[in-house]
Design an enzyme around this catalytic site. Sequence first.
Site, PDB file in Angstrom:
ATOM      1  N   GLU A 721       0.892  -1.169   0.000  1.00 26.94           N
ATOM      2  CA  GLU A 721       0.000   0.000   0.000  1.00 26.94           C
ATOM      3  C   GLU A 721       0.922   1.208   0.000  1.00 26.94           C
ATOM      4  OE1 GLU A 721      -3.024   0.049  -0.474  1.00 26.94           O
ATOM      5  OE2 GLU A 721      -3.623  -2.007  -0.030  1.00 26.94           O
ATOM      6  N   CYS A 755      -2.095   8.697   3.747  1.00 25.00           N
ATOM      7  CA  CYS A 755      -1.897   8.337   2.341  1.00 25.00           C
ATOM      8  C   CYS A 755      -3.112   8.756   1.516  1.00 25.00           C
ATOM      9  CB  CYS A 755      -1.670   6.842   2.212  1.00 25.00           C
ATOM     10  SG  CYS A 755      -2.984   5.904   2.965  1.00 25.00           S
TER      11      CYS A 755
HETATM   12  P1  NAD Z   1       8.673   4.965   4.020  1.00 26.50           P
HETATM   13  O1  NAD Z   1       8.587   4.343   2.690  1.00 26.50           O
HETATM   14  O2  NAD Z   1       9.742   5.942   4.248  1.00 26.50           O
HETATM   15  O3  NAD Z   1       8.833   3.867   5.119  1.00 26.50           O
HETATM   16  C1  NAD Z   1       7.912   2.800   5.259  1.00 26.50           C
HETATM   17  C2  NAD Z   1       8.594   1.691   6.008  1.00 26.50           C
HETATM   18  O4  NAD Z   1       9.570   1.142   5.163  1.00 26.50           O
HETATM   19  C3  NAD Z   1       9.300   2.115   7.269  1.00 26.50           C
HETATM   20  O5  NAD Z   1       9.101   1.137   8.274  1.00 26.50           O
HETATM   21  C4  NAD Z   1      10.745   2.157   6.854  1.00 26.50           C
HETATM   22  O6  NAD Z   1      11.641   1.940   7.910  1.00 26.50           O
HETATM   23  C5  NAD Z   1      10.781   0.994   5.868  1.00 26.50           C
HETATM   24  N1  NAD Z   1      11.906   1.012   4.929  1.00 26.50           N
HETATM   25  C6  NAD Z   1      12.512   2.072   4.364  1.00 26.50           C
HETATM   26  N2  NAD Z   1      13.493   1.643   3.538  1.00 26.50           N
HETATM   27  C7  NAD Z   1      13.482   0.299   3.577  1.00 26.50           C
HETATM   28  C8  NAD Z   1      14.253  -0.712   2.928  1.00 26.50           C
HETATM   29  N3  NAD Z   1      15.221  -0.430   2.097  1.00 26.50           N
HETATM   30  N4  NAD Z   1      13.951  -1.971   3.203  1.00 26.50           N
HETATM   31  C9  NAD Z   1      12.967  -2.295   4.042  1.00 26.50           C
HETATM   32  N5  NAD Z   1      12.220  -1.394   4.703  1.00 26.50           N
HETATM   33  C10 NAD Z   1      12.469  -0.101   4.447  1.00 26.50           C
HETATM   34  O7  NAD Z   1       7.221   5.583   4.316  1.00 26.50           O
HETATM   35  P2  NAD Z   1       6.775   6.385   5.607  1.00 26.50           P
HETATM   36  O8  NAD Z   1       7.344   7.750   5.501  1.00 26.50           O
HETATM   37  O9  NAD Z   1       6.989   5.596   6.839  1.00 26.50           O
HETATM   38  O10 NAD Z   1       5.217   6.460   5.398  1.00 26.50           O
HETATM   39  C11 NAD Z   1       4.633   7.419   4.623  1.00 26.50           C
HETATM   40  C12 NAD Z   1       4.300   6.826   3.264  1.00 26.50           C
HETATM   41  O11 NAD Z   1       3.455   5.708   3.460  1.00 26.50           O
HETATM   42  C13 NAD Z   1       3.551   7.754   2.380  1.00 26.50           C
HETATM   43  O12 NAD Z   1       4.053   7.641   1.103  1.00 26.50           O
HETATM   44  C14 NAD Z   1       2.127   7.227   2.437  1.00 26.50           C
HETATM   45  O13 NAD Z   1       1.358   7.521   1.306  1.00 26.50           O
HETATM   46  C15 NAD Z   1       2.341   5.777   2.589  1.00 26.50           C
HETATM   47  N6  NAD Z   1       1.201   5.142   3.211  1.00 26.50           N
HETATM   48  C16 NAD Z   1       0.373   4.422   2.420  1.00 26.50           C
HETATM   49  C17 NAD Z   1      -0.750   3.824   2.975  1.00 26.50           C
HETATM   50  C18 NAD Z   1      -1.706   3.038   2.128  1.00 26.50           C
HETATM   51  O14 NAD Z   1      -2.514   2.305   2.682  1.00 26.50           O
HETATM   52  N7  NAD Z   1      -1.646   3.145   0.821  1.00 26.50           N
HETATM   53  C19 NAD Z   1      -1.007   3.961   4.332  1.00 26.50           C
HETATM   54  C20 NAD Z   1      -0.126   4.681   5.103  1.00 26.50           C
HETATM   55  C21 NAD Z   1       0.992   5.260   4.524  1.00 26.50           C
END
Ligand code: NAD
Length: 958
Positions: A721, A755
């Site tokens: 997501e 999001c």
């Molecule tokens: P992010 O992508 O920075 O991080 C998400 C997660 O991924 C974190 O736990 C982070 O530590 C992990 N991560 C980062 N790099 C990684 C890697 N190389 N390998 C494995 N894990 C890794 O996102 P964020 O800032 O935490 O959240 C905000 C984003 O999430 C926004 O883009 C938002 O739209 C999205 N979001 C989407 C939904 C949905 O249901 N579509 C819901 C909530 C948030």
Amino acid sequence: MEGNKLKTIEPREIAIGKELFAFLEKKKSFTDLKNVFLQLSTFDQKLQTQLFKFVDVLPSLKHKDSVAKILSEYIDESKFKVGFLVDFVSHLPIVRDVFKTSIEQLVAFLARTFICGKNIEEAKQTIAKLKKKNQFYTLDILGEVVLTQKEADFYYNKYIDLLQNIQELNISVKLSALVPQINKNNFEEKKLVLKHRLANLFRIAKKNSATVNVDTEHYETKELFFAVTKEVLQDPEFNDFDNVGIVIQAYLKDSKKDFLTWLSWLKLHQKKITIRLVKGAYWDYEQAHALQKNWAVPVFEDKALTDLNYENLVDLALNNTEYFRPAFASHNIRSLAYILKVVEAKQISKNDFEIQMLYGMLDDLKDYFSQKGFCLRVYLPYGELLPGMSYLVRRLLENTANDSFLKQGFIDKKSKEELLQAPSIKKTNLQIKRGFQNSPEIDFSLEKNRNKFKNYLNTNLEKLNAERICALIVAGKMQESFESFFTINPAKHDQVLAKVFKANIEDCDLAIKEAKKVQKDWQDVDLKKKVMAFRETAQELERQRLFFNMLLVSEAGKAWQEADAEVCEAIDFLNYYADSALETFNTNKLRSLPGERNTNRYSALGLSLVISPWNFPLAIMLGMTSASLICGNAVIVKPSSQTPLVAYEALMILLNNISKYCGSKYKAVLSFLPGSGAVIGDYLINHKDIACIAFTGSNETGMHINEAAIKARPVKRFIAEMGGKNPIIVERTADLDEAIPGVIYSAFGYSGQKCSACSRVIIEEEIYEDFKTRLVEAIAEVKYGDPLNFEFYSGPVIDQNAFKNINLYIDLAKKYGDVIAEGINSNEKGFFIEPIIVENLAADAIVTQEEIFGPLLAIYKAKDLDDALKLANNTEYGLTAGLFSRSPEAIEYISNNIEAGNFYINRPCTGAIVSRQAFGGHKNSSIGLKAGGPNYLLNFVLEKTITENTMRRGFADD
Ligand code: NAD
């Protein structure tokens, strides 16, 4: 003998009621109005509703040709055969003009029936006419939803002006018109302003011998408005001022309690005021709102119960005329007859109470009362049609509703005897309480609930500090490590909430090794036991509701209501996926034929890695984790570094329940490994034993993981997501009273860090300037600050990186567009960015295309609906989208063509609810089946189809 005789005596209220009917019949009343409603009621219910919806949109239609077009959209053409007529009308300009004029004349007639004048001069003429008949009045200024300070000042000054310039004025005041955007999170702040303004109105009223009635509006504001009125009246300045009225709505289940509370208060303060007893005008809204929130419905579901309660309150009011001047407002002849009976029996003086009726309703009956020397007061709404539309539609609905007394009497032609019978309660079962039940949010409009959480925070906040440990959970065991960091409060960045231990590669290896040992057995654990572990976890979250609210407020920077909604969502995910597992894994949906048996078997994928974001650190994390676990997988959770504490606390509860209901060895199916994405994140996503990755986060990270998952052999299941660049279209027929707060909440709730948040609003040219002006004025009312304080609409952005990043986009917005609203932007104490709105950006500008994840909103002008749709679809994302429109055709067209997984009409585009709005996007926003919906679990299983030829030597065994 005696008994028989008694039975035949007609109850007094029936005799009085017959007298009222006889009076009306002699007068040959209701002709005009009756004819209109006779016409309306010959239409079926659906057509009536459609017509009222059309009446509602009519005054906002700016072009002549839209009138015929929108009418045709509202009417089901095939059924009512008016499509041809409307087509004809829309193509011939002269006919079209005549058509528009006659439609408008009809609506104007209806408006004139219920609205006494367009302006105060016209209202004064009505007042003079009433005076000649010895009838009194209370004036009501019709108004739209007050969104801006300018609008609130306008109404406030209008009240002042009327009170100063009309001697002995009697006015009904709507407190919601005195301050902009009242909602539960700003009750306390608004209360101060309301008290100040109401006190001033009382002051002027006192000086000019006027009377001020404070109208009761929606249930949500009732407690606030009563408190404001009491607190103002309590001021010694108003000791000798009793020209005040309040309203009790008999359709409310707690109206008797309200009545008695007011009575004790009046006794205590030795005051006497007017109590207007009404049945209540917002029944549909109150019922639907409560059902949607899964709250107890505050109104009686059976109309007869309201009528009965009304009569009980009549008794109470007439028993206490020492403290109240009762004003009985009703058009129900049975209720009126009942009042007169009690008045007669108790020998109440005609000076001690009054009867009130609405302007335009049963005018002849009003004459009955005034001619007999009763005090008859008419509720007189005045104002322009557009702001008065909701009042008008309420009257239309009231007159045509099936259980309306007027309709039953004059249209359904029920006998007088039937109509005058005491209210009889039908056995109704209106409660829609079937199927899955969402966890109800705390109703913070109630002071006791606000105080409870306030007190909780006061005593428990200190428990969040540098001494608090957020450990690793490696294969079910809590563990500390050499490396750690502090999780902090984004609203006060010097406040540490806990020390978080970081996992390293060895921890990952151990977690994987231990999980592998038990995963196969875990898969075979009786589903019912897993379900019990989940349900108990949900209940524990419910018990610890305030603790989790506190964590989300402190660690994720969420406003109270947002935090509480997230706890509800977490509870819902646990319960819903438990239900869903029982349903999915116990039913075989494949077809079998004689001699051929087909069955489906589901098995776990193995080990899954759950990677969760910081913005829903509890609900989304638990949702992905519980779905994967209940499908028989072992799970490693890698939380976001900004919000690990809340995830840790929730997983500890889940772990204990897995151990309690399924056996302690299964603790190893769950690990919790905070740490850097680049270090342990990359290690885990590439690990050969991880079969499935459930990810929620940014598109950038998601695509990076997707590549790893595809390259792996065997390929990994990847469910993602991701982000959005969510548009809301405001079409020309939109109701701006709804669209503006809807856009504000969608774009600026939780500082735009959902999001699903709206980051682009596309407005049709025709209404662009109106929308923009009101939006910019309304946004000034949206207050940001430390969310520990309930007053604020929203809190900080999550951390320094986000603060910096959003500011880079703000710079671009300023460079390539025109900023039209901007607030304070500071990271001095916490990371605060107040709403910023920009216009005139190009369709391909970076700010238009990239997800920003902060309170930066861009607005665009569209030539027409096609242009709006093109702009809306012009990004790589397709998560949520919204539309504000009252044109059925526009709604249908955009619904069919918008590229979004979740499309919301005439409401905000955030806040999907488990089981009701399955959530997930199109295009680059999502991979996999929607969360919180009936198919989500299928993301986490292997599906095996088994086909057996059951024929043996020519006979089929099934
Ligand atoms: P992010 O992508 O920075 O991080 C998400 C997660 O991924 C974190 O736990 C982070 O530590 C992990 N991560 C980062 N790099 C990684 C890697 N190389 N390998 C494995 N894990 C890794 O996102 P964020 O800032 O935490 O959240 C905000 C984003 O999430 C926004 O883009 C938002 O739209 C999205 N979001 C989407 C939904 C949905 O249901 N579509 C819901 C909530 C948030």
